[in-house]
Design a protein around this motif. Structure first.
Motif, PDB file in Angstrom:
ATOM      1  N   ARG A 157       0.794  -1.202   0.079  1.00 35.65           N
ATOM      2  CA  ARG A 157       0.219   0.192   0.039  1.00 35.65           C
ATOM      3  C   ARG A 157       0.820   1.318   0.048  1.00 35.65           C
ATOM      4  NH1 ARG A 157      -4.290   1.986   4.616  1.00 35.65           N
ATOM      5  NH2 ARG A 157      -4.947   3.863   3.677  1.00 35.65           N
ATOM      6  N   LEU A 158       0.788   2.333  -1.093  1.00 40.12           N
ATOM      7  CA  LEU A 158       1.622   3.572  -1.169  1.00 40.12           C
ATOM      8  C   LEU A 158       0.528   4.448  -0.428  1.00 40.12           C
ATOM      9  CD1 LEU A 158       4.110   4.868  -2.053  1.00 40.12           C
ATOM     10  CD2 LEU A 158       2.739   5.266  -4.302  1.00 40.12           C
ATOM     11  N   VAL A 159       1.120   5.064   0.507  1.00 38.30           N
ATOM     12  CA  VAL A 159       0.500   6.166   1.216  1.00 38.30           C
ATOM     13  C   VAL A 159       1.160   7.565   0.680  1.00 38.30           C
ATOM     14  CG1 VAL A 159      -0.347   4.808   3.244  1.00 38.30           C
ATOM     15  CG2 VAL A 159       1.629   6.038   3.200  1.00 38.30           C
ATOM     16  N   ARG A 160       0.434   8.590   0.858  1.00 39.79           N
ATOM     17  CA  ARG A 160       0.657   9.816   0.396  1.00 39.79           C
ATOM     18  C   ARG A 160       0.811  10.995   1.366  1.00 39.79           C
ATOM     19  NH1 ARG A 160       1.433   9.241  -5.054  1.00 39.79           N
ATOM     20  NH2 ARG A 160       0.320   7.693  -6.032  1.00 39.79           N
ATOM     21  N   SER A 161       0.336  10.637   2.429  1.00 39.56           N
ATOM     22  CA  SER A 161       0.598  11.807   3.706  1.00 39.56           C
ATOM     23  C   SER A 161       0.924  11.123   4.948  1.00 39.56           C
ATOM     24  CB  SER A 161      -0.848  12.392   3.658  1.00 39.56           C
ATOM     25  OG  SER A 161      -1.824  11.689   4.274  1.00 39.56           O
ATOM     26  N   GLN A 162       1.331  11.863   5.901  1.00 40.86           N
ATOM     27  CA  GLN A 162       1.603  11.359   6.999  1.00 40.86           C
ATOM     28  C   GLN A 162       0.077  10.740   7.760  1.00 40.86           C
ATOM     29  OE1 GLN A 162       4.330  13.579   9.761  1.00 40.86           O
ATOM     30  NE2 GLN A 162       2.775  13.319  11.387  1.00 40.86           N
ATOM     31  N   GLN A 163      -0.501  11.252   7.578  1.00 38.37           N
ATOM     32  CA  GLN A 163      -1.944  11.004   8.269  1.00 38.37           C
ATOM     33  C   GLN A 163      -2.492   9.679   7.744  1.00 38.37           C
ATOM     34  OE1 GLN A 163      -5.275  13.772   7.530  1.00 38.37           O
ATOM     35  NE2 GLN A 163      -6.637  12.789   8.990  1.00 38.37           N
ATOM     36  N   GLU A 164      -2.443   9.532   6.410  1.00 34.12           N
ATOM     37  CA  GLU A 164      -2.628   8.242   5.922  1.00 34.12           C
ATOM     38  C   GLU A 164      -1.674   7.250   6.334  1.00 34.12           C
ATOM     39  OE1 GLU A 164      -3.381   6.330   1.412  1.00 34.12           O
ATOM     40  OE2 GLU A 164      -2.910   8.344   1.702  1.00 34.12           O
ATOM     41  N   PHE A 165      -0.650   7.498   6.356  1.00 31.09           N
ATOM     42  CA  PHE A 165       0.592   6.511   7.127  1.00 31.09           C
ATOM     43  C   PHE A 165       0.241   6.174   8.316  1.00 31.09           C
ATOM     44  CE2 PHE A 165       4.771   5.604   9.460  1.00 31.09           C
ATOM     45  CZ  PHE A 165       4.978   4.549   8.550  1.00 31.09           C
ATOM     46  N   LEU A 166      -0.195   7.100   9.274  1.00 30.59           N
ATOM     47  CA  LEU A 166      -0.228   6.807  10.659  1.00 30.59           C
ATOM     48  C   LEU A 166      -1.757   5.889  10.751  1.00 30.59           C
ATOM     49  CD1 LEU A 166       0.525  10.075  12.343  1.00 30.59           C
ATOM     50  CD2 LEU A 166       1.721   8.236  12.459  1.00 30.59           C
ATOM     51  N   ALA A 167      -2.732   6.067   9.966  1.00 27.23           N
ATOM     52  CA  ALA A 167      -3.794   5.377   9.867  1.00 27.23           C
ATOM     53  C   ALA A 167      -3.704   4.083   9.436  1.00 27.23           C
ATOM     54  CB  ALA A 167      -4.787   6.147   8.993  1.00 27.23           C
ATOM     55  N   ALA A 168      -2.738   3.672   8.486  1.00 24.15           N
ATOM     56  CA  ALA A 168      -2.346   2.580   8.153  1.00 24.15           C
ATOM     57  C   ALA A 168      -1.445   1.467   9.197  1.00 24.15           C
ATOM     58  CB  ALA A 168      -1.612   2.268   6.666  1.00 24.15           C
ATOM     59  N   LEU A 169      -0.709   2.208  10.019  1.00 29.63           N
ATOM     60  CA  LEU A 169       0.353   1.470  10.871  1.00 29.63           C
ATOM     61  C   LEU A 169      -0.162   0.293  11.776  1.00 29.63           C
ATOM     62  CD1 LEU A 169       2.696   4.380  12.188  1.00 29.63           C
ATOM     63  CD2 LEU A 169       3.329   2.045  10.967  1.00 29.63           C
ATOM     64  N   PRO A 170      -1.486   0.313  12.262  1.00 33.59           N
ATOM     65  CA  PRO A 170      -1.732  -0.569  13.089  1.00 33.59           C
ATOM     66  C   PRO A 170      -1.988  -1.938  12.225  1.00 33.59           C
ATOM     67  CG  PRO A 170      -3.238   1.282  13.694  1.00 33.59           C
ATOM     68  CD  PRO A 170      -2.424   1.615  12.330  1.00 33.59           C
ATOM     69  N   GLN A 171      -2.072  -1.962  10.919  1.00 36.10           N
ATOM     70  CA  GLN A 171      -2.147  -3.083  10.313  1.00 36.10           C
ATOM     71  C   GLN A 171      -0.767  -3.513   9.392  1.00 36.10           C
ATOM     72  OE1 GLN A 171      -4.563  -5.437  10.552  1.00 36.10           O
ATOM     73  NE2 GLN A 171      -5.434  -3.820  12.106  1.00 36.10           N
ATOM     74  N   THR A 172       0.283  -2.625   9.683  1.00 29.98           N
ATOM     75  CA  THR A 172       1.464  -2.521   9.035  1.00 29.98           C
ATOM     76  C   THR A 172       2.301  -3.572   9.537  1.00 29.98           C
ATOM     77  OG1 THR A 172       1.225  -0.536   7.853  1.00 29.98           O
ATOM     78  CG2 THR A 172       3.462  -1.412   8.016  1.00 29.98           C
ATOM     79  N   GLU A 173       3.178  -4.446   8.766  1.00 26.35           N
ATOM     80  CA  GLU A 173       4.192  -5.356   9.257  1.00 26.35           C
ATOM     81  C   GLU A 173       5.612  -4.729   8.693  1.00 26.35           C
ATOM     82  OE1 GLU A 173       2.394  -9.789   9.369  1.00 26.35           O
ATOM     83  OE2 GLU A 173       1.901  -8.804   7.640  1.00 26.35           O
ATOM     84  N   ILE A 174       5.632  -4.161   7.636  1.00 19.66           N
ATOM     85  CA  ILE A 174       6.709  -3.820   6.898  1.00 19.66           C
ATOM     86  C   ILE A 174       6.577  -2.346   6.584  1.00 19.66           C
ATOM     87  CG2 ILE A 174       8.680  -3.886   5.431  1.00 19.66           C
ATOM     88  CD1 ILE A 174       8.183  -6.945   5.172  1.00 19.66           C
ATOM     89  N   ALA A 175       7.351  -1.362   6.748  1.00 18.88           N
ATOM     90  CA  ALA A 175       7.213   0.170   6.687  1.00 18.88           C
ATOM     91  C   ALA A 175       8.680   0.484   5.868  1.00 18.88           C
ATOM     92  CB  ALA A 175       7.102   0.841   7.774  1.00 18.88           C
ATOM     93  N   LEU A 176       8.403   0.970   4.696  1.00 20.17           N
ATOM     94  CA  LEU A 176       9.381   1.663   3.946  1.00 20.17           C
ATOM     95  C   LEU A 176       9.192   3.005   3.869  1.00 20.17           C
ATOM     96  CD1 LEU A 176      11.744   1.476   1.788  1.00 20.17           C
ATOM     97  CD2 LEU A 176      10.043   1.168   0.103  1.00 20.17           C
ATOM     98  N   VAL A 177      10.040   3.616   4.715  1.00 19.17           N
ATOM     99  CA  VAL A 177       9.895   5.166   4.882  1.00 19.17           C
ATOM    100  C   VAL A 177      11.148   6.066   4.777  1.00 19.17           C
ATOM    101  CG1 VAL A 177       7.796   4.844   6.184  1.00 19.17           C
ATOM    102  CG2 VAL A 177      10.208   4.655   7.555  1.00 19.17           C
ATOM    103  N   TRP A 178      10.974   7.396   4.861  1.00 16.00           N
ATOM    104  CA  TRP A 178      11.937   8.478   4.996  1.00 16.00           C
ATOM    105  C   TRP A 178      12.004   8.713   6.298  1.00 16.00           C
ATOM    106  CZ3 TRP A 178      16.195   8.932   1.846  1.00 16.00           C
ATOM    107  CH2 TRP A 178      15.951   8.407   0.597  1.00 16.00           C
ATOM    108  N   VAL A 179      10.908   8.609   7.000  1.00 19.87           N
ATOM    109  CA  VAL A 179      10.795   9.447   8.368  1.00 19.87           C
ATOM    110  C   VAL A 179      10.186   8.339   9.276  1.00 19.87           C
ATOM    111  CG1 VAL A 179       9.738  11.152   9.719  1.00 19.87           C
ATOM    112  CG2 VAL A 179      10.546  11.658   7.434  1.00 19.87           C
TER     113      VAL A 179
END
Length: 225
Positions: free
Chosen positions: A23-45
């Motif tokens: 899943r490609l997210v385009r904002s910090q808000q969208e990223f934080l909403a996806a975190l509870p179901q995330t197993e691997i995060a590819l991020v700059w921050v």
């Protein structure tokens, strides 16, 4: 793809990782909403408090090369890794810088914006890159790639690192690998000093006024750290 529309970043990642749901997210808000179901995060921050939002998280990866990029203390169950693809890309940039400086390419571009062709002026100061001494302050993955691409141009190389490791296979008999505590010895004979260091207490101000003063008057310094 050679035909049709190019693949989106999300689809390209999905093609490389067919066993994962990408899943490609385009904002910090969208990223934080996806975190509870995330197993691997590819991020700059990534921030320390975000670990609490990610009970399923196992792995955080950043494309950044510097180990200082994330100022976080992850739980023991979470792996953090960094990119290692930068060497060849940055090496080409360094070669462009060195050739641009030696052959007057950079100054020519600047001067031509003023409507001048400074041929006679530049001819007195241009020099070949071949037979020059290139010192690489920081001789890890990126520094070794810079040396690998520079060596065929006929330069002499000195790699400088905290603890000298094995010599690369492209080193000639005239090339050398030394510890940082010998840096002062080689600066007076260095034509091109390339800095490829991470930030941190050990590297902060490693190149100061005194050490710059040890370089020959026509030496060039390139900081890619």
């Amino acid at each position: 793809r050679s035909l049709g529309r190019p693949m989106s970043p999300n689809n390209r990642l999905q093609a490389f990782l067919p066993h994962c749901r990408v899943r490609l997210v385009r904002s910090q808000q969208e990223f934080l909403a996806a975190l509870p179901q995330t197993e691997i995060a590819l991020v700059w921050v990534f921030r320390q408090e975000w670990f609490d939002l990610a009970p399923r998280l196992q792995w955080v990866h950043t494309p950044a090369a510097g180990r200082d990029y994330f100022q976080v203390d992850p739980p023991s169950s979470i792996r953090i890794s960094y990119g290692s693809f930068h060497g060849r890309i940055m090496a080409e940039t360094v070669l462009g810088m060195m050739l641009g400086a030696c052959r007057g390419i950079l100054e020519t571009a600047w001067r031509q914006e003023e409507g001048a062709w400074p041929r006679a002026d530049l001819a007195r100061r241009m020099r070949p890159l071949r037979d020059s001494h290139v010192a690489l302050l920081g001789f890890g993955h990126i520094g070794r790639w810079i040396g690998r691409l520079a060596k065929p141009l006929g330069v002499r190389l000195t790699g400088v690192q905290r603890t000298p490791a094995s010599r690369p296979d492209y080193f000639a008999a005239s090339d050398n690998l030394i510890a940082v505590d010998r840096l002062d010895e080689i600066l007076p004979e260095t034509d091109h000093l390339v800095i490829v260091l991470p930030s941190g207490a050990e590297t902060d101000r490693i190149l100061d006024r005194r050490r710059i003063g040890l370089l020959p008057p026509r030496a060039m310094v390139y900081n890619l750290g």
